[in-house]
Design an enzyme around this catalytic site. Sequence first.
Site, PDB file in Angstrom:
ATOM      1  N   HIS A 268     -15.102 -19.989  -3.762  1.00  0.00           N
ATOM      2  CA  HIS A 268     -16.175 -20.973  -3.964  1.00  0.00           C
ATOM      3  C   HIS A 268     -15.853 -22.187  -3.115  1.00  0.00           C
ATOM      4  O   HIS A 268     -14.829 -22.842  -3.302  1.00  0.00           O
ATOM      5  CB  HIS A 268     -16.281 -21.374  -5.441  1.00  0.00           C
ATOM      6  N   CYS A 269     -16.720 -22.490  -2.151  1.00  0.00           N
ATOM      7  CA  CYS A 269     -16.476 -23.580  -1.214  1.00  0.00           C
ATOM      8  C   CYS A 269     -17.201 -24.832  -1.693  1.00  0.00           C
ATOM      9  O   CYS A 269     -18.429 -24.849  -1.822  1.00  0.00           O
ATOM     10  CB  CYS A 269     -16.953 -23.192   0.182  1.00  0.00           C
ATOM     11  N   VAL A 270     -16.435 -25.898  -1.940  1.00  0.00           N
ATOM     12  CA  VAL A 270     -17.048 -27.146  -2.405  1.00  0.00           C
ATOM     13  C   VAL A 270     -17.830 -27.829  -1.300  1.00  0.00           C
ATOM     14  O   VAL A 270     -18.731 -28.632  -1.567  1.00  0.00           O
ATOM     15  CB  VAL A 270     -15.961 -28.100  -2.949  1.00  0.00           C
TER      16      VAL A 270
END
Length: 381
Positions: A268-270
């Site tokens: 999950h890429c912020v």
Amino acid sequence: MEEPLCCCEYVDRRGERNHLAACCCDCEDLDEGCERWLTCKSLPPGALERIADTVADRVRIPWFSGAVKVNLSLVPPLVLLPVLLHVAALHFLLGLVVLTSLPVVVLWYYYLTHRRKERTLFFLSLGLFSLGYMYYVFLQEVVPRGRVGYSQVVALTCGLILMLAALSRAKTDPGYLPIPASDKKSSLGQGLPNKSVRGSSNGLHGITTSGAASGRAVNGEAKGYSRMSAEEPEGVKKDWCTKCQLVRPARAGHCRLCGRCVRRLDHHCVWINSCVGEQNHQAFILALSFFMLTSVYGITLTLHTICRDRTPFVALFYCPGAYSDYSSALSFTCVWYCAIVTAGMGYILLIQLLNISYNVTEREARLALRDNTGRRLLALC
């Protein structure tokens, strides 16, 4: 039939109709907090969270069909980034302090939200606004000096456009697995993502004997991803997601922030506020690559302009005339800010390319390191 909302009206989190003019009224938690603060008494547990939720619900802007809620995480980058960069341009020591503290603050906020398992638009807002502001400074402070040609400006602009196009594609569906039909009604009321939707980082827990998983029907299917009962083989149990109530295909994983299972979940890429999975992994790599090329090119053009007769690498560390005027100081400060961000994005791109070379995802690599199975995983590749 209810009257339509005017531009300044909205329905608050309690389902009541409210008005922007009354944003400072009827806040019992805030009144109690102020009273306890004035009398030097401690706040009850959860009071700060309730006050923050109330304030976040009331920060809205007028709109045609009713006041629209503003996500507070969008605001700090828009205000703080220009202020801090302008302060850093005032003196070399101020620049050193600001440019050292900025990454520390960003990392602290990342670990804070990661520990709370919360989604935030702060990093996406910071990234997009940084791009826009750096491009603005380049056009306003660097191009007018006459050492950057028209073709170079066009090349830099094209790189920025390509990067934004790839980023837009990376923001699309990463490959979410379909929610079983019988779960759609229950998920509509909760909404995804939801703070209550929390799973493990890998989603590989078996089925518990208590809870929703053991009490549901076992004959429902959704596009080939079937349900499972407690009598299924152990090899199937490990791929059962208790949150999404489905059997995951190989290499899929459950994201505890998005609350969904994703095909070939990488991480999950912020920075895009979304998962990186089977359908958007290539676009994510393209966005990183275009960013690296565009950023390095912009840094080179700026250093050639404000630090003449020096190579970019030398000019980055030794540029005597950088603080001779405020325009040069601001440009040099922005160059260092871009260099720090580029180094961070370059590290992410390097890790991604290494994982691709070994045919593993970031999630699989982390699981292998955690379970001490890294050598076995690489041997299989």
